[in-house]
Scaffold this motif. Structure first.
Motif: not given
Length: 260
Positions: A17-20, A22, A26, A64-65, A113-114, A117, A121
């Protein structure tokens, strides 16, 4: 002398899972300890108690990050491999080596990029004061609570728009996976003036937890100025209870605190 305990197995983090994530939107990942960590997953359970969101824009930077930042760097990866190897069968840990590792983690360039984002957010969610909270897969477990082992970082005002400060906050939380120094805590309880808190590496080593299986997510949530709460020490945690006296009562209480 500390009592010898059996090895505690933890599952490797899910880094797909890469995206933030919510905390309100989510539903698939918010309760998954292997994606967002135990602290965030416990908060997500509260969503089932209320008919409306109580998260006020809260979101999570998934495992992931951390994995990308730390294990995607050859030098950091090599250092960790050697430190873990040196720890095997050794009860005398060199605390300074872990401090150097943390300094190196904070020095590595973070993914721009992180950071962008995360800033976007926070703007989107109209957040003006937040706290970047640690959320790992090595806390709030049966037989291992992991309380107070990791770090959280508050930010507010213009700091939320500053890539350097946001990036530094993320890296400080990530680096706290390797906290190794003992911390002297000032107690607010009547039965003690101070107590010693062992930090992450020492505590996990005692429980024979595989350090390289530990993932660090970052829970970003609104933060109330602790001065309003009238407190002077720091501690953080999440606790969900059930009414043990009235078994027919379905819901319990959420205690979610950060004492600064």
């Amino acid at each position: 002398m500390r009592i010898t305990v059996e090895k505690l197995e933890i599952q490797s983090p899910n880094t797909a899972v890469i995206n933030l994530v919510d905390m309100h939107e989510d539903k698939q990942h918010t309760t998954d300890i292997h994606v967002v960590g135990a602290k965030a997953a416990q908060l997500a359970r509260v969503e089932g108690i209320y008919s409306q969101s109580i998260f006020n824009g809260t979101f999570v930077v998934p495992f992931h990050h951390y994995e990308k930042h730390v294990y995607g760097n050859k030098e950091l990866y090599s250092t960790i491999q050697q430190l873990v190897k040196d720890m095997q069968g050794n009860s005398n840990l060199n605390i300074n080596n872990f401090s150097k590792l943390q300094t190196a983690i904070r020095a590595v360039q973070i993914d721009d990029e992180l950071v962008k984002s995360v800033i976007e957010k926070m703007k989107q969610n109209n957040m003006t004061s937040v706290i970047f909270r640690s959320s790992t897969n090595a806390e709030d477990l049966t037989g291992f609570n992991g309380a107070g082992l990791y770090d959280s970082v508050p930010l507010k005002g213009e700091s939320l728009n500053d890539p350097q400060q946001v990036g530094a906050a993320l890296k400080k939380v990530w680096a706290s996976v390797w906290n190794a120094k003992w911390v002297l805590e000032q107690s607010s309880f009547a039965f003690a003036d101070v107590w010693m808190t062992s930090r992450a590496v020492i505590e996990r080593h005692h429980y024979h937890i595989e350090h390289r299986n530990v993932g660090m997510a970052v829970l970003v949530q609104p933060f109330v100025d602790a001065k309003l709460a009238g407190v002077t020490v720091h501690y953080n945690g999440v606790c969900i209870t059930h009414d043990v006296a009235r078994h027919k009562v379905k819901h319990g209480f959420l205690v979610n605190w950060y004492i600064w």
